[in-house]
Write a protein that holds these residues in place. Structure first.
Motif, PDB file in Angstrom:
ATOM      1  N   PRO A   1      -3.485   8.618  -7.634  1.00 61.90           N
ATOM      2  CA  PRO A   1      -4.347   7.689  -8.371  1.00 61.90           C
ATOM      3  C   PRO A   1      -5.669   7.471  -7.632  1.00 61.90           C
ATOM      4  O   PRO A   1      -5.725   7.585  -6.406  1.00 61.90           O
ATOM      5  N   THR A   2      -6.699   7.149  -8.377  1.00 58.27           N
ATOM      6  CA  THR A   2      -8.006   6.922  -7.782  1.00 58.27           C
ATOM      7  C   THR A   2      -8.005   5.692  -6.887  1.00 58.27           C
ATOM      8  O   THR A   2      -8.460   5.733  -5.761  1.00 58.27           O
ATOM      9  N   ASN A   3      -7.491   4.595  -7.403  1.00 58.02           N
ATOM     10  CA  ASN A   3      -7.439   3.350  -6.638  1.00 58.02           C
ATOM     11  C   ASN A   3      -5.969   3.022  -6.389  1.00 58.02           C
ATOM     12  O   ASN A   3      -5.306   2.404  -7.222  1.00 58.02           O
ATOM     13  N   THR A   4      -5.471   3.408  -5.246  1.00 62.04           N
ATOM     14  CA  THR A   4      -4.032   3.303  -4.975  1.00 62.04           C
ATOM     15  C   THR A   4      -3.535   1.874  -4.780  1.00 62.04           C
ATOM     16  O   THR A   4      -2.337   1.650  -4.793  1.00 62.04           O
ATOM     17  N   THR A   5      -4.444   0.917  -4.603  1.00 62.35           N
ATOM     18  CA  THR A   5      -4.005  -0.467  -4.437  1.00 62.35           C
ATOM     19  C   THR A   5      -4.347  -1.327  -5.659  1.00 62.35           C
ATOM     20  O   THR A   5      -4.330  -2.553  -5.578  1.00 62.35           O
TER      21      THR A   5
ATOM     22  N   HIS B   1      15.077   7.380  -1.713  1.00 61.43           N
ATOM     23  CA  HIS B   1      15.014   7.326  -3.181  1.00 61.43           C
ATOM     24  C   HIS B   1      14.184   6.135  -3.660  1.00 61.43           C
ATOM     25  O   HIS B   1      13.474   6.237  -4.662  1.00 61.43           O
ATOM     26  N   ILE B   2      14.267   5.026  -2.964  1.00 56.25           N
ATOM     27  CA  ILE B   2      13.448   3.856  -3.314  1.00 56.25           C
ATOM     28  C   ILE B   2      11.976   4.217  -3.188  1.00 56.25           C
ATOM     29  O   ILE B   2      11.170   3.951  -4.080  1.00 56.25           O
ATOM     30  N   GLU B   3      11.622   4.852  -2.089  1.00 57.45           N
ATOM     31  CA  GLU B   3      10.216   5.202  -1.857  1.00 57.45           C
ATOM     32  C   GLU B   3       9.721   6.229  -2.864  1.00 57.45           C
ATOM     33  O   GLU B   3       8.615   6.112  -3.384  1.00 57.45           O
TER      34      GLU B   3
ATOM     35  N   CYS C   1       3.158   3.747   5.540  1.00 60.07           N
ATOM     36  CA  CYS C   1       4.617   3.678   5.704  1.00 60.07           C
ATOM     37  C   CYS C   1       5.137   2.297   6.094  1.00 60.07           C
ATOM     38  O   CYS C   1       6.310   2.016   5.912  1.00 60.07           O
ATOM     39  N   SER C   2       4.286   1.430   6.607  1.00 62.57           N
ATOM     40  CA  SER C   2       4.751   0.085   6.947  1.00 62.57           C
ATOM     41  C   SER C   2       4.398  -0.928   5.862  1.00 62.57           C
ATOM     42  O   SER C   2       4.847  -2.073   5.910  1.00 62.57           O
ATOM     43  N   ALA C   3       3.609  -0.516   4.862  1.00 59.28           N
ATOM     44  CA  ALA C   3       3.197  -1.435   3.799  1.00 59.28           C
ATOM     45  C   ALA C   3       3.588  -0.940   2.409  1.00 59.28           C
ATOM     46  O   ALA C   3       3.218  -1.553   1.418  1.00 59.28           O
ATOM     47  N   CYS C   4       4.346   0.148   2.327  1.00 57.12           N
ATOM     48  CA  CYS C   4       4.801   0.654   1.028  1.00 57.12           C
ATOM     49  C   CYS C   4       6.045  -0.136   0.613  1.00 57.12           C
ATOM     50  O   CYS C   4       6.390  -1.133   1.235  1.00 57.12           O
ATOM     51  N   ALA C   5       6.722   0.303  -0.410  1.00 58.65           N
ATOM     52  CA  ALA C   5       7.912  -0.418  -0.880  1.00 58.65           C
ATOM     53  C   ALA C   5       8.970  -0.500   0.218  1.00 58.65           C
ATOM     54  O   ALA C   5       9.454  -1.580   0.555  1.00 58.65           O
ATOM     55  N   VAL C   6       9.320   0.636   0.798  1.00 58.82           N
ATOM     56  CA  VAL C   6      10.359   0.644   1.836  1.00 58.82           C
ATOM     57  C   VAL C   6       9.854  -0.048   3.100  1.00 58.82           C
ATOM     58  O   VAL C   6      10.594  -0.797   3.739  1.00 58.82           O
ATOM     59  N   GLY C   7       8.608   0.168   3.453  1.00 57.70           N
ATOM     60  CA  GLY C   7       8.046  -0.502   4.620  1.00 57.70           C
ATOM     61  C   GLY C   7       8.164  -2.008   4.512  1.00 57.70           C
ATOM     62  O   GLY C   7       8.504  -2.694   5.483  1.00 57.70           O
ATOM     63  N   ASN C   8       7.910  -2.556   3.342  1.00 60.66           N
ATOM     64  CA  ASN C   8       8.037  -4.003   3.140  1.00 60.66           C
ATOM     65  C   ASN C   8       9.496  -4.442   3.152  1.00 60.66           C
ATOM     66  O   ASN C   8       9.820  -5.478   3.720  1.00 60.66           O
TER      67      ASN C   8
ATOM     68  N   ASN D   1       0.850  -1.189   0.000  1.00 58.84           N
ATOM     69  CA  ASN D   1       0.000   0.000   0.000  1.00 58.84           C
ATOM     70  C   ASN D   1       0.884   1.237   0.000  1.00 58.84           C
ATOM     71  O   ASN D   1       1.562   1.512   0.992  1.00 58.84           O
ATOM     72  N   PRO D   2       0.880   2.001  -1.088  1.00 56.04           N
ATOM     73  CA  PRO D   2       1.771   3.150  -1.197  1.00 56.04           C
ATOM     74  C   PRO D   2       1.517   4.250  -0.170  1.00 56.04           C
ATOM     75  O   PRO D   2       2.389   5.057   0.097  1.00 56.04           O
ATOM     76  N   GLU D   3       0.341   4.271   0.419  1.00 57.35           N
ATOM     77  CA  GLU D   3       0.019   5.338   1.365  1.00 57.35           C
ATOM     78  C   GLU D   3       0.277   4.965   2.825  1.00 57.35           C
ATOM     79  O   GLU D   3       0.051   5.761   3.717  1.00 57.35           O
TER      80      GLU D   3
END
Length: 153
Positions: free
Chosen positions: A101-105, A79-81, A28-35, A24-26
C-alpha cells in the motif's frame, strides 16, 4: 460466553495500538504480532521472512518444545502476522520488490488488517468473530432474533 484470556489480552493490545497510532505493519515490534508480544521483535527469528508462515530452525524448535508466547504458538504467530499483512494490502512474504500500500499506516488500511486478525484470533479460540455485527440484524418471521434495551436520553 467467556472470552479466553489470551484473546482478551491480544484484543486490548491491538485496540490500544490502533488508537495510539502505534501500529505499523512494516515494523516487527509495532505490527500485529509485535503488539501482541508487548512490542518485542524477537518473534521475527521464528521465520526467515516477515509474512511467511514457514518456521525456520529456531521456530521449529520452539514449536516442537510447545513454547507459547503470550499464549500463542510460533506457527499461530506467523499466521496472525500473515493475515494482518495481507488484509492491509501487502503481498507476503514482505520483500522490497513486492507491491505494498502507498500509505501503510492509513487508519482504514490498519482497520482492515485488524478486522482480519480479530477474525483469525476468534477462529483459533473456536468462537464467533466478536467483530461480526451481522448477527444483530438477524430476523425470524419478520421479528428480530436479538432484542436490545434502548435507552433514550
Amino acid at each position: 460466553m467467556k472470552t479466553p484470556k489470551r484473546l482478551e489480552n491480544a484484543l486490548i493490545k491491538l485496540y490500544n495500538a490502533f488508537h495510539n497510532n502505534e501500529l505499523n505493519p512494516e515494523c516487527c515490534s509495532a505490527c500485529a504480532v509485535g503488539n501482541i508480544l508487548d512490542n518485542h521483535d524477537s518473534w521475527k527469528h521464528l521465520s526467515d521472512a516477515h509474512g511467511s508462515t514457514e518456521l525456520n530452525y529456531v521456530g521449529r524448535v520452539h514449536q516442537r518444545l510447545g513454547r507459547r508466547f503470550n499464549g500463542y504458538t510460533p506457527l499461530e504467530l506467523l499466521h496472525i502476522e500473515k493475515t494482518f499483512l495481507e488484509a492491509c494490502g501487502f503481498v507476503t512474504p514482505l520483500c522490497h520488490y513486492n507491491p505494498k500500500p502507498t500509505n501503510t499506516t492509513n487508519k482504514d488500511i490498519l482497520f482492515n488488517g485488524l478486522c482480519a486478525v480479530v477474525g483469525y484470533l476468534c477462529k483459533l479460540e473456536g468462537i464467533h468473530n466478536v467483530m461480526d455485527y451481522s448477527r444483530i440484524f438477524e430476523f425470524e418471521n419478520e421479528d428480530p432474533v436479538y432484542q436490545f434495551d434502548v435507552i433514550y436520553q
